[in-house]
Design a protein around this motif. Structure first.
Motif, mmCIF file in Angstrom:
data_model
loop_
_atom_site.group_PDB
_atom_site.id
_atom_site.type_symbol
_atom_site.label_atom_id
_atom_site.label_comp_id
_atom_site.label_asym_id
_atom_site.label_seq_id
_atom_site.Cartn_x
_atom_site.Cartn_y
_atom_site.Cartn_z
ATOM 1 N N ARG A 119 0.836 -1.204 0.000
ATOM 2 C CA ARG A 119 0.000 0.000 0.000
ATOM 3 C C ARG A 119 0.871 1.255 0.000
ATOM 4 O O ARG A 119 0.682 2.168 -0.820
ATOM 5 C CB ARG A 119 -0.894 -0.028 1.237
ATOM 6 N N LEU A 135 2.707 1.755 -3.340
ATOM 7 C CA LEU A 135 1.850 2.258 -4.417
ATOM 8 C C LEU A 135 1.527 3.733 -4.207
ATOM 9 O O LEU A 135 1.536 4.524 -5.153
ATOM 10 C CB LEU A 135 0.550 1.443 -4.489
ATOM 11 N N LEU A 136 1.251 4.100 -2.961
ATOM 12 C CA LEU A 136 0.943 5.511 -2.685
ATOM 13 C C LEU A 136 2.157 6.385 -2.997
ATOM 14 O O LEU A 136 2.025 7.461 -3.577
ATOM 15 C CB LEU A 136 0.518 5.697 -1.224
ATOM 16 N N VAL A 160 -5.515 2.286 -4.946
ATOM 17 C CA VAL A 160 -4.661 1.559 -4.001
ATOM 18 C C VAL A 160 -5.519 0.807 -2.991
ATOM 19 O O VAL A 160 -5.304 -0.375 -2.715
ATOM 20 C CB VAL A 160 -3.723 2.536 -3.241
ATOM 21 N N SER A 185 -2.830 3.746 -12.612
ATOM 22 C CA SER A 185 -4.171 4.202 -12.208
ATOM 23 C C SER A 185 -5.130 4.406 -13.372
ATOM 24 O O SER A 185 -6.336 4.330 -13.205
ATOM 25 C CB SER A 185 -4.094 5.548 -11.472
#
Ligand code: GDP
Length: 297
Positions: free
Chosen positions: A36, A39-40, A49, A262
């Protein structure tokens, strides 16, 4: 290199779990926490995410993954599959017209790489599908855009239809299509004007071009380096024009990868090609599975 930070972080997150003979739910939670954050940090949209991590967790602790003989590897396989799915799953092919010509419309902000990508794709499809392309220069606003397309056309020996920058782009496209029919071109690529920002006049012009040209594909060209801005731009263009695909340029740069990861989930529009450099052969079909493998090492 693109995705470098993300790849490092994800590979680190996987490392602990990879060789484990036994994996607990807590191990999975620990891993997904790291995934997480990775990815952020790579600038992936936060909703994307959240849903990604939820799916991975549910799959990894569910079924018989943890009870399998190689739980670590199974969990990693889940991450890999979900990363692939996130980027669109299967490679998406070009939608060729059943009855030629196939018409490809290129839209996007100024500097995204429309002109370059149109020329790259023209030569790519001539080579791979034996097409006879014509490029139409309908970007009358950016200084030198027409000249740029003509130069690329001359270099690749692909004809360019242009009427200078004093004629309305809709009219240029109309006459370009007539010329293409007269000369029996089976592939038409229309390079349109960009702006620095999305604006209503531009969208109206593009809608008119869409109406008269009935494109088989409307490709949004976006610069991977612009991160979540690219995703916002894609949403706006998609709302007005109904995009059929994205060409993501500058993946040879050191983009963190947020846009590439995304854009499909947020807009529903698949990435079909990626630009990997300024040279005319630096365009590749986008393979989500290969990209996921590259990122996960
Ligand atoms: P347009 O305004 O959208 O038509 O953008 P251009 O096609 O003129 O591209 C803007 C700049 O980005 C040019 O200098 C291109 O050479 C460069 N460019 C386009 N695609 C790529 C790519 O995939 N990688 C790199 N490194 N540069 C690119």
């Amino acid at each position: 290199m693109a995705f470098e930070g993300l790849a490092d972080r994800l590979q680190q997150a996987m490392k602990n779990i990879r060789g484990k003979g036994k994996v607990s739910e807590a191990d999975v939670k620990q891993m997904t926490r790291e995934v997480r954050l990775a990815l952020l940090e790579a600038d992936v949209n936060f909703k994307v995410v959240k849903s990604f991590v939820k799916t991975v967790e549910a799959r990894a602790v569910g079924q018989d993954v943890l009870k399998s003989l190689t739980p670590g590897q199974q969990v990693i396989k889940v991450v890999q599959e979900e990363l692939t799915a996130l980027m669109g799953g299967e490679q998406t092919k070009i939608n060729f017209a059943l009855k030629p010509p196939t018409i490809l419309l290129f839209v996007g902000l100024q500097g995204a790489g429309k002109t370059t990508s149109a020329a790259k794709l023209a030569q790519y499809l001539r080579k791979t599908h034996n097409k006879k392309p014509l490029m139409i220069a309908a970007d009358i606003y950016r200084p030198a855009a027409i000249k740029q397309l003509q130069t690329l056309g001359a270099q690749l020996k692909i004809p360019v239809f242009s009427m200078g920058d004093k004629v309305n782009p809709v009219e240029i496209v109309r006459q370009g299509l007539a010329q293409a029919a007269a000369d029996h071109h089976d592939l038409i690529l229309i390079d349109t004007a960009g702006r620095l920002h999305i604006d209503d006049n531009l969208m109206e012009e593009l809608e008119q071009i869409k109406t008269i040209s009935h494109p088989d594909e409307i490709f949004l060209v976006v610069d991977a380096m612009t991160g979540q801005d690219a995703v916002n731009v894609a949403s706006s263009f998609h709302e007005r024009l109904g995009l059929t695909g994205v060409i993501m340029t500058k993946l040879d740069g050191d983009t963190r990868g947020g846009a590439a990861l995304s854009i499909r989930a947020v807009t529903g529009t698949p990435i079909k090609f990626v630009g990997m450099g300024e040279k005319m052969d630096a365009l590749e079909p986008f393979h989500p599975d290969r990209m996921a493998s590259r990122i996960l090492g």
